[in-house]
Enzyme design. Structure first.
Site, PDB file in Angstrom:
ATOM      1  N   HIS A 100       1.148  -1.197   0.158  1.00  0.00           N
ATOM      2  CA  HIS A 100       0.077   0.110   0.005  1.00  0.00           C
ATOM      3  C   HIS A 100       1.096   1.826   0.049  1.00  0.00           C
ATOM      4  O   HIS A 100      -0.307   2.534  -0.287  1.00  0.00           O
ATOM      5  CB  HIS A 100      -0.608   0.086   1.158  1.00  0.00           C
ATOM      6  CG  HIS A 100      -0.359   0.336   2.446  1.00  0.00           C
ATOM      7  ND1 HIS A 100      -0.332  -0.463   3.612  1.00  0.00           N
ATOM      8  CD2 HIS A 100       0.506   1.813   3.293  1.00  0.00           C
ATOM      9  CE1 HIS A 100      -0.079  -0.155   4.597  1.00  0.00           C
ATOM     10  NE2 HIS A 100       0.664   1.221   4.507  1.00  0.00           N
ATOM     11  N   ASP A 131       0.680  -7.942   1.692  1.00  0.00           N
ATOM     12  CA  ASP A 131       0.629  -5.699   1.863  1.00  0.00           C
ATOM     13  C   ASP A 131       2.463  -5.877   1.488  1.00  0.00           C
ATOM     14  O   ASP A 131       2.720  -5.191   2.881  1.00  0.00           O
ATOM     15  CB  ASP A 131       0.034  -5.431   2.852  1.00  0.00           C
ATOM     16  CG  ASP A 131       0.099  -4.168   2.646  1.00  0.00           C
ATOM     17  OD1 ASP A 131       0.132  -3.317   2.232  1.00  0.00           O
ATOM     18  OD2 ASP A 131      -0.581  -3.067   3.714  1.00  0.00           O
ATOM     19  N   SER A 214       4.712   3.418   7.806  1.00  0.00           N
ATOM     20  CA  SER A 214       4.066   1.945   7.336  1.00  0.00           C
ATOM     21  C   SER A 214       5.025   1.690   6.260  1.00  0.00           C
ATOM     22  O   SER A 214       6.416   2.578   5.445  1.00  0.00           O
ATOM     23  CB  SER A 214       3.145   1.959   6.148  1.00  0.00           C
ATOM     24  OG  SER A 214       2.353   1.833   6.856  1.00  0.00           O
TER      25      SER A 214
END
Length: 362
Positions: A100, A131, A214
C-alpha cells in the site's frame, strides 16, 4: 524521625519545611521529591541531581546502539504524493516495504537516513494479498546497510521494541514500546489506499505506528528487524481516529518468504495462502444485515468449481465458522493451507447444502 532505607532510626527533631512549588512539580515528573524513603532536604543544604540508575543507563545505551545499527537501513519512500518507509533488504539495493506504500506507482524517490540525498528506485513486484512489495534502487549509495531480520517464532509478549520510519513525513523517527501480542489476524480496509488484505500471525505492538511508518522496521534490542509496521487500529467511537498504542507489523518470517521469492523469480510463486477459487460479494439479508457471500464467478477447474459450487450460490459457513461477509470468509481461510479439505455450507435456491472443498492457493 526521618525515613531512610531499612528501619527507621531516631534523630533530633528539626523544624518541618513547607512543600515548595518546585518539589510539587518534581512529584509529577519523577518520584523521590517526598516520601519513598528519600530524606527531606535540610535548610541550607546543597542539592545535586539524583544519579540515574545504572540499569537505566544500560537500557539507554542499548537503545542508542540499536538506533545506530539499524536506522541506516531504514529509508523514506515517496510514491507520487504519498510518503512511506522501507527497509534495505540486501546489498544489491533491494528495499522491502508495504504494497500500500507503493500503490500503483512504478518509480520512486528514496531518501536514505545517512545521506539525505534522493535515489531513484523502480518497482520489482507488489503482492497486495500480503501487503508487501520490493523495489530496487537504481544506484546503491555508499554507506547503505542491509538490515538483519530476526526469527519471528522467538518474538515474545513484553519484549521491548523500537519502530523506525517516517511517520507523518518525519524521516528517521524512532518510537518505543513492547510486543503486546502475537498471532493476530487483522484485515486492512480498502479505503484510503489500503489493500483490503487479511493478514495472519501479525505482531501487535504498543510502539506508535502512524501514517508514514508503514513499510519501516519493528526492531528488537538485538538490532534485528522482527516485523514491518503496516497499520494501526482505529477506534469506532472516534470515527476513523487511531486507537493509541495498538499497531500491527507483518512478521519477519513472512517478509523473508515473500521478498526472497520476488527477488529470485520476480513474483510470488508460493504464497502459502489458501483460496476457494471464487469471487464474491457480501450479501445483505432481509434485515439489511450481512448474511453471506454471494458467489459471482468461480475459477474454471478451481477448488470451488471442482466441488460443484457455481455463480449464484451463497456461502454461509466454512468448517462450522459463520461466514457473513467477504472479510469473515477471508479470515476463516487465513488459518488454512493449500491442500486442506474444508466443509463449505451454502444456499442454492433457498436450500442449505454442503460441499467438501480441497483448497487451492491464492
Amino acid at each position: 524521625m526521618d525515613v531512610s532505607r531499612g528501619r527507621p532510626r531516631p534523630r533530633a527533631r528539626r523544624p518541618l519545611l513547607p512543600l515548595t512549588a518546585a518539589c510539587a512539580v518534581a512529584l509529577v515528573l519523577a518520584p523521590g521529591c517526598a516520601g519513598g524513603g528519600v530524606p527531606a532536604v535540610r535548610e541550607g543544604a546543597t542539592t545535586t541531581r539524583a544519579a540515574v540508575p545504572r540499569a537505566a543507563n544500560e537500557l539507554e545505551e542499548d537503545y542508542r546502539k540499536v538506533v545506530d545499527d539499524v536506522l541506516p537501513s531504514v529509508v523514506q519512500i515517496r510514491a507520487g504524493d504519498s510518503l512511506g518507509s522501507g527497509v534495505v533488504y540486501d546489498g544489491k539495493g533491494h528495499v522491502v516495504t508495504n504494497a500500500h506504500v507503493v500503490g500503483d506507482a512504478r518509480t520512486f524517490a528514496v531518501t536514505t537516513a545517512n545521506s539525505g540525498s534522493t535515489v531513484r528506485a523502480r518497482l520489482v513486484y507488489a503482492y497486495p494479498e500480503q501487503d508487501l512489495a520490493v523495489i530496487r534502487l537504481d544506484d546503491v549509495p555508499d554507506g547503505l546497510r542491509a538490515a538483519s531480520f530476526g526469527d519471528s517464532s522467538k518474538v515474545d509478549v513484553g519484549q521491548i521494541v523500537l519502530a523506525m520510519g517516517s511517520p507523518l513525513g518525519l524521516s528517521s523517527s524512532v518510537t518505543q514500546g513492547i510486543v503486546s501480542a502475537t498471532g493476530r489476524t487483522v484485515t486492512e480496509g480498502s479505503a484510503g489506499g489500503g489493500t483490503g488484505a487479511t493478514l495472519v500471525n501479525m505482531v501487535q505492538t504498543s510502539a506508535a505506528i502512524n501514517p508514514g511508518n508503514s513499510g519501516g522496521a519493528l526492531v528488537n534490542l538485538a538490532g534485528q528487524v522482527i516485523g514491518i509496521p503496516t497499520l494501526g487500529a482505529t477506534d469506532p467511537n472516534l470515527g476513523e481516529g487511531a486507537a493509541p498504542g495498538i499497531g500491527f507489523a507483518i512478521p519477519a518470517s513472512m517478509v523473508r518468504t515473500v521478498a526472497d521469492q520476488i527477488i529470485t523469480h520476480g513474483r510470488v510463486t508460493d504464497s502459502g495462502r489458501a483460496a476457494l477459487g471464487l469471487t464474491g460479494r457480501t450479501l445483505a439479508g432481509g434485515d439489511y444485515r450481512p448474511a453471506g457471500v454471494a458467489v459471482v464467478t468461480v475459477d474454471e477447474d478451481g477448488p470451488a468449481d471442482r466441488a460443484g459450487l457455481r455463480a449464484g450460490d451463497v456461502v454461509t459457513a466454512l468448517d462450522g465458522t459463520d461466514v457473513t461477509t467477504l472479510t469473515s470468509l477471508a479470515e476463516a481461510l487465513a488459518d488454512r493451507r493449500p491442500g486442506d479439505r474444508v466443509a463449505v455450507a451454502y444456499l442454492r435456491d433457498g436450500r442449505e447444502r454442503t460441499a467438501r472443498v480441497t483448497l487451492g492457493e491464492q
